[in-house]
Enzyme design. Structure first.
Site, mmCIF file in Angstrom:
data_model
loop_
_atom_site.group_PDB
_atom_site.id
_atom_site.type_symbol
_atom_site.label_atom_id
_atom_site.label_comp_id
_atom_site.label_asym_id
_atom_site.label_seq_id
_atom_site.Cartn_x
_atom_site.Cartn_y
_atom_site.Cartn_z
ATOM 1 N N HIS A 130 35.369 62.768 -18.419
ATOM 2 C CA HIS A 130 36.592 62.570 -19.318
ATOM 3 C C HIS A 130 36.157 61.447 -20.525
ATOM 4 O O HIS A 130 36.838 60.914 -21.149
ATOM 5 C CB HIS A 130 37.734 61.797 -18.395
ATOM 6 C CG HIS A 130 38.219 62.675 -17.560
ATOM 7 N ND1 HIS A 130 39.043 61.945 -16.259
ATOM 8 C CD2 HIS A 130 38.508 63.767 -17.428
ATOM 9 C CE1 HIS A 130 39.415 63.075 -15.581
ATOM 10 N NE2 HIS A 130 38.911 64.208 -16.140
ATOM 11 N N GLY A 199 35.767 57.148 -4.559
ATOM 12 C CA GLY A 199 37.169 56.734 -5.122
ATOM 13 C C GLY A 199 37.697 57.914 -5.964
ATOM 14 O O GLY A 199 38.190 57.442 -7.107
HETATM 15 P P1 NAD Z 1 41.729 59.162 -8.879
HETATM 16 O O1 NAD Z 1 42.850 60.257 -9.062
HETATM 17 O O2 NAD Z 1 40.368 59.612 -8.690
HETATM 18 O O3 NAD Z 1 42.084 58.221 -7.794
HETATM 19 C C1 NAD Z 1 41.555 57.083 -7.606
HETATM 20 C C2 NAD Z 1 41.320 56.951 -6.314
HETATM 21 O O4 NAD Z 1 40.467 55.875 -5.764
HETATM 22 C C3 NAD Z 1 42.211 57.021 -4.939
HETATM 23 O O5 NAD Z 1 42.001 58.209 -4.022
HETATM 24 C C4 NAD Z 1 42.201 55.626 -4.339
HETATM 25 O O6 NAD Z 1 42.675 55.801 -2.959
HETATM 26 C C5 NAD Z 1 40.752 55.383 -4.571
HETATM 27 N N1 NAD Z 1 40.406 53.985 -4.346
HETATM 28 C C6 NAD Z 1 41.171 52.701 -4.566
HETATM 29 N N2 NAD Z 1 40.234 51.854 -4.501
HETATM 30 C C7 NAD Z 1 39.128 52.133 -4.246
HETATM 31 C C8 NAD Z 1 37.892 51.386 -3.671
HETATM 32 N N3 NAD Z 1 37.883 50.134 -3.824
HETATM 33 N N4 NAD Z 1 36.783 52.234 -3.279
HETATM 34 C C9 NAD Z 1 36.690 53.521 -3.366
HETATM 35 N N5 NAD Z 1 37.939 54.256 -3.646
HETATM 36 C C10 NAD Z 1 39.165 53.705 -3.999
HETATM 37 O O7 NAD Z 1 41.836 58.564 -10.302
HETATM 38 P P2 NAD Z 1 43.131 58.132 -11.223
HETATM 39 O O8 NAD Z 1 43.366 56.685 -10.951
HETATM 40 O O9 NAD Z 1 44.252 58.949 -10.883
HETATM 41 O O10 NAD Z 1 42.833 58.343 -12.543
HETATM 42 C C11 NAD Z 1 42.868 59.613 -13.305
HETATM 43 C C12 NAD Z 1 41.750 59.433 -14.430
HETATM 44 O O11 NAD Z 1 42.041 58.616 -15.574
HETATM 45 C C13 NAD Z 1 40.433 59.430 -14.066
HETATM 46 O O12 NAD Z 1 39.915 60.522 -13.711
HETATM 47 C C14 NAD Z 1 39.737 58.763 -15.133
HETATM 48 O O13 NAD Z 1 39.480 59.767 -16.146
HETATM 49 C C15 NAD Z 1 40.991 57.719 -16.036
HETATM 50 N N6 NAD Z 1 40.909 56.403 -15.336
HETATM 51 C C16 NAD Z 1 39.707 55.707 -15.548
HETATM 52 C C17 NAD Z 1 39.420 54.600 -15.062
HETATM 53 C C18 NAD Z 1 38.001 54.006 -15.386
HETATM 54 O O14 NAD Z 1 37.274 54.699 -16.161
HETATM 55 N N7 NAD Z 1 37.675 52.953 -14.662
HETATM 56 C C19 NAD Z 1 40.588 53.728 -14.709
HETATM 57 C C20 NAD Z 1 41.846 54.498 -14.337
HETATM 58 C C21 NAD Z 1 41.950 55.956 -14.838
#
Ligand code: NAD
Ligand code: ZN
Length: 259
Positions: A130, A199
């Site tokens: 992404h 995650g």
């Molecule tokens: P996602 O669909 O991959 O969901 C997040 C997952 O993380 C959930 O299954 C949740 O249960 C899990 N999770 C929560 N805390 C955790 C932990 N401490 N350890 C392990 N797992 C944990 O991602 P999304 O939030 O739906 O985001 C969608 C897209 O948006 C991403 O693919 C990305 O491109 C973008 N995004 C990026 C960031 C970033 O760069 N940090 C943050 C938010 C969204």
């Protein structure tokens, strides 16, 4: 540590050691312990505030100059996400993936995160499906540049290589995954006989398809996530714990086994 988690850590370490080509598929959950909120999952931004506007990329294409003006004025649908991204540093989970690469047991990271924290932690073999929020990209030829090295003397900026319009590298809703990144993921998945799902709720395609391919080719899946996901039913080892706690223990076990 609960006995079932200790057992899962042992199983994960043994599976990783016994595999030829381990690839990590990473989602927003890895950066949750760095203070960056996820979209999905119980504490996710969409869960709390509703789904976002999915016409992002259409709007960009309709009027790139306006999109750039809004970006520069820092308007955002999720100000708390932008603030967290600006201040976040890698957590123990990021460093554990770096350690696994150093140990020679992790060959590649396919990340859906845009936060640049893998690079800051020191990981090297990374494909960002992404994009990366610290970079810019030409929508025609896919050239990329660090944002702070690109001259912003016109809006929208144009590519010095081909004249195409330049946007942020981050893939917008409705925007296709850049071809070079997608090809790299396909190639990595083809070689992979063990995928570490960290995650990610694994519902966003194309990323969601990679673990199924590994499984179909007889490989194994390890899930590190405090919550169940749609992939859990296909997973061989489930580590029901936050990545920042579980992954360093897996590294410890891997190192212990090789000592
Ligand atoms: P996602 O669909 O991959 O969901 C997040 C997952 O993380 C959930 O299954 C949740 O249960 C899990 N999770 C929560 N805390 C955790 C932990 N401490 N350890 C392990 N797992 C944990 O991602 P999304 O939030 O739906 O985001 C969608 C897209 O948006 C991403 O693919 C990305 O491109 C973008 N995004 C990026 C960031 C970033 O760069 N940090 C943050 C938010 C969204
Ligand atoms: Zn170009």
């Amino acid at each position: 540590m609960p006995a079932d988690i200790a057992q899962a850590i042992d199983d994960a370490a043994r599976t990783i050691r016994g595999s030829h080509y381990v690839v990590a598929l990473v989602g927003a959950g890895l950066s949750a312990e760095s203070g960056i909120p996820t979209f999905r999952g119980p504490e996710g931004l969409w869960t709390k505030h509703g789904e976002p506007d999915l016409r992002d990329y259409d709007r960009f294409q309709e009027d790139p100059a306006k999109w750039w003006e809004m970006r520069i004025s820092r308007a955002s649908q999720f100000p708390e996400l932008v603030e967290a991204l600006n201040t976040a540093i890698p957590n123990e989970g990021h460093f554990a993936l770096k350690d696994m690469e150093d140990e020679g047991v992790l060959r590649h990271i396919i990340t859906q995160n845009i936060d640049n924290l893998h690079q800051i932690a020191g990981s090297r073999a990374i494909t960002e499906i992404h994009g990366n929020r610290t970079k810019l990209r030409c929508i025609e030829c896919s050239s990329r540049w660090p944002m702070d090295e690109f001259p912003m003397d016109e809006l929208p900026p144009h590519c010095p290589e081909c004249g195409g319009i330049v946007k942020g590298d981050t893939v917008m809703f409705g925007e296709p995954i850049p071809r070079d990144a997608l090809n790299e993921c396909i190639e990595q998945t083809r070689q992979c006989d063990c995928m570490l799902l960290v995650g990610t709720s694994a519902v966003v395609y194309p990323a969601a398809g990679f673990p199924m391919e590994v499984k179909q080719m007889g490989g194994t899946l390890i899930e590190v996530n405090p919550n169940e996901t749609p992939l859990t039913q296909y997973v061989d080892v489930v580590l029901r714990a936050p990545a920042g706690e579980a992954l360093p223990r897996v590294v410890e076990r891997i190192r212990g086994d090789s000592a």
